[in-house]
Design an enzyme around this catalytic site. Sequence first.
Site, PDB file in Angstrom:
ATOM      1  N   HIS A   1       0.856  -1.256  -0.141  1.00  0.00           N
ATOM      2  CA  HIS A   1       0.081   0.224   0.124  1.00  0.00           C
ATOM      3  C   HIS A   1       0.860   1.120  -0.034  1.00  0.00           C
ATOM      4  CE1 HIS A   1      -3.083   2.967   1.369  1.00  0.00           C
ATOM      5  NE2 HIS A   1      -3.743   1.787   0.978  1.00  0.00           N
TER       6      HIS A   1
ATOM      7  N   ARG B   1      -6.143  11.128   0.650  1.00  0.00           N
ATOM      8  CA  ARG B   1      -5.685  11.854  -0.600  1.00  0.00           C
ATOM      9  C   ARG B   1      -6.935  12.291  -1.428  1.00  0.00           C
ATOM     10  NH1 ARG B   1      -2.705   7.682  -3.202  1.00  0.00           N
ATOM     11  NH2 ARG B   1      -3.079   6.451  -1.542  1.00  0.00           N
TER      12      ARG B   1
END
Lengths: 366, 637
Positions: free
Chosen positions: B252, B272
């Site tokens: 990840h 994000r």
Amino acid sequence: MGTEKSQAAGAPATKRQFRIWRGDETGGDLKEYLVEAKEGEVVLDIIHRLQSTEAPDLACRWNCKAGKCGSCSVEINGKPKLACMTRMSTFTEDETISVTPLRTFPIVRDLVTDVSFNYEKARETPAFAPPPGVAPGDYRMQQVDVERSQEFRKCIECFLCQTVCHVIRDHEENKPAFSGPRYFIRAAELDMHPLDARDDRKEYAQAEQGLGYCNITKCCTEVCPEHIKITDNGIIPMKERVVDRKYDPLVWLGNKIFRRGQVPQTSVTSEHSPGAVRTPAAGPPGFHSHAGASHDPQAEAQAQAGVNWHREVPKPTAPTLDESGKLPLTELTFDRPAAPSPFGEDVTFPLPPEHLNYAHPEQDKH
Amino acid sequence: MTTTTRIERHHYDVVVIGAGGAGLRAAIEARLAGKKTAIISKSLFGKAHTVMAEGGAAAAMGNVNSRDSWQVHFRDTMRGGKFLNNFRMAELHAKESPQRIWELETYGALFDRTKDGKISQRNFGGHEYPRLAHVGDRTGLELIRTLQQKIVSLQQEDQREHGSYDARIRVFSETTITELLLDGDRVAGAFGYYRESGEFILFEAPAVVLATGGVGRSYKVTSNSWEYTGDGHALALRAGATLINMEFLQFHPTGMVWPPSVKGILVTESVRGDGGILKNSEGKRFMFDYVPDVFRKQYADSAAEADRWYEDPDNNRRPPELLPRDEVARAINSEVKAGRGTPAGGVYLDIASRLPAEEIRRRLPSMYHQFKELADVDITQEPMEVGPTCHYVMGGVEVDPDSGAAFGHVRGLFAAGEVSGGMHGSNRLGGNSLSDLLVFGKRAGGHAASYADGLASRPRVPVPAVETAVETALAPLQRDTGESPYVLQQDLQAVMGDLVGIIRREGELVDALARLGELRERVAKVSAVGGRRYNPGWHLALDLRNMLVVSECTAKAALERRESRGGHTREDHPTMDPAWRRVNQVCSLEGDIVHLDRKPLPRMRPELFALFDRAELAKYLTDEELAEFDALTEEER
């Protein structure tokens, strides 16, 4: 992991004073360690650092290191805690931090205890009883109805509630008869499960799990890392319903009229008036209906068919007495001068009529 | 050696190694088939790494969108794995996962519900329809607790029937298996030790199911627990089975790297998506430098445009922080390697300066609470330090898709869950892991039971093998000249993290193999101080050789596969190569040496091929395969 380059982010590492219990069942004592602690670490990080440096054989359980598995339960400065969730920043710099094994369970080595007591009690707690005749995939439950049990299913089985419980913490002799908070909420979870086919969870908890030993000091709730309201939402409702069922004539009548899981749709369902029967014991005493909102086809069909007059009415049983042969007193530890309301502290009377799920037997027969 | 006579012995029909989702489901199935079953749990019962799964279990039940079906789920899975999946496993998984989920309800599971009282399903990356059965963000816990409680209920049945809870299914908690024992090419048993006492234990059993999970502890930054040392992978190799797809690891891009208390823990992508930006140690928003040409059209080239996208996505291009996972990870990796990383070896993920604190708490409540509680980091006030974290291994034991029986030259060995390979191809979709455990756990348990039934004679455990196993296990305690297992683990983690991490290069992989060779010699001489009772140093010393051999498989396979696909990114071969799609790399062990072979992928059946558009297949298939596909569709017309 000790020697990595993760030492960073400004603040220099400081040496901290630790006292960690080392030993096994033959004996042991607190051993002093002066160990480096870096910014942002938790007690488990320090234990790992000790393992990778001066104490490679220091025994300690851990798994996820994220507060999700409940393995690293220890007692830190005397309080049962998860080592992975106890931040070093919660101590003052000059504080000596003591780490000891869970006191209630037999020692294996260092910080590892034999927690098999809990697994034995788990095996003695009757399992979920699937509703007969409901095929996999046909289970229907409302979110509001599963949420009460879901709270208890958050339990990560860290056994902190078990180790802190006075009934067994310093009373080895109570262990055979007492399952502990973890298994009371397991019983409560099944009791509140919308489709569980057993209807004697409370009676069982009282008769076989030693629910009566609990005098509601709420220590279990206080240490729960998942913030489960063990006492308020689990134990008290279980205790109250047992009492209600045993003595309340209204409950007796209710039991005469409807079998559990057979309340017709016309009565209160959590779907129609959210909040009405969600709070434990806020509905009529001893009576908690799930099937009304569950759309369980079988229960629906039974409810349509009418009243089950063959329902077994629980026989009154004697209350649990303490060792001295007396009823357990809770007043001394309770925050008000009388016994708590069996209906829950947040219920005021009279209840609004739409919150009552009494339904006239004749009318419902059609 | 005389110790063998004093070893505790048990006889079982099926021994399941691993007590996570796959292991427990396998054990339930073996017990339901009437077999005497043992479950070996490396930690306490119910603590396995399955508890960490948050998102949910993917199953095409169609509760939220009735257009969902196994065919759609199959398609999503194959796409996610970049068509490298074993098609039959993906097919079985898509077809059977709804039943496996519904079955859990009969064991007492309480999933979140839809309005009409069915199991609720949520959206997740790569799944076309809302498909993940879930319980808030603790689905894994629900799954393991449910299976644990089902096992208890079976034990209660046995107690009523036979007078003992352990009559037909028994859990050996805190027990580690170090060796599988063979009679010729047949599994005869398993050898290990109790962690608590350090005493040895020998299981005699004709069928063994491996369900030991993954390999993440070989990496410096990982979301995996200490148990994930690749035990099952290594046991299988040593028993003569093979591993496939070991080069594929899921990283990840944004795991926490600092503070240490939360190192490895994932920071969800929505940070994000909600405005979080990545900055290097110089404070520069560096992602603009890393937009590949193929993405230029969709991604903004100025901060001004990127910032407008959050409000007006129709008239602006996306911020480059939202590039695919591997691109983001590559960029972070490059910044750190160029010396512009944070002191802890990551970069800054800043949302604090982008949104008001109130708004962050509202949009990202669980992130906010997680970091506040575990690390006392207030993400509304300070930037997070993030970097790629090792999360899941797609590779594993090469198995027969229907039965879970291991390939290679061993019989009676089965594998399910993360330890098995093929199901997820080169990349796993979120949510497919929990359903994988159930589908293939059940299959492996059932087939192990029928294998045990079909045996004319029970294999016998050879005494010399037990003696060797005892010697190997005691060796680290008897040496006092070797290195500390903790130091060796850190060195191994450094090699894997730095050289066989998320972005790979030929030179670094060659270097890694040389270093792993050195480590092999050092691990062979590891020494552990202390006694046999609950001695974590000794336990780690024994796990090291498993971690090492599995790491060698990963490094070798990664060096060989000269393309980038899913969980394998080669900087020197950045594109996907259709010719490589037809190839599985198969690892086997010859003596101590990892041997690598190539093997063609099984050919997908025509009716499954027909589920895809030609345009989509063209991205993955060779021209030759496409011609075959065209011929097939011709025929149908």
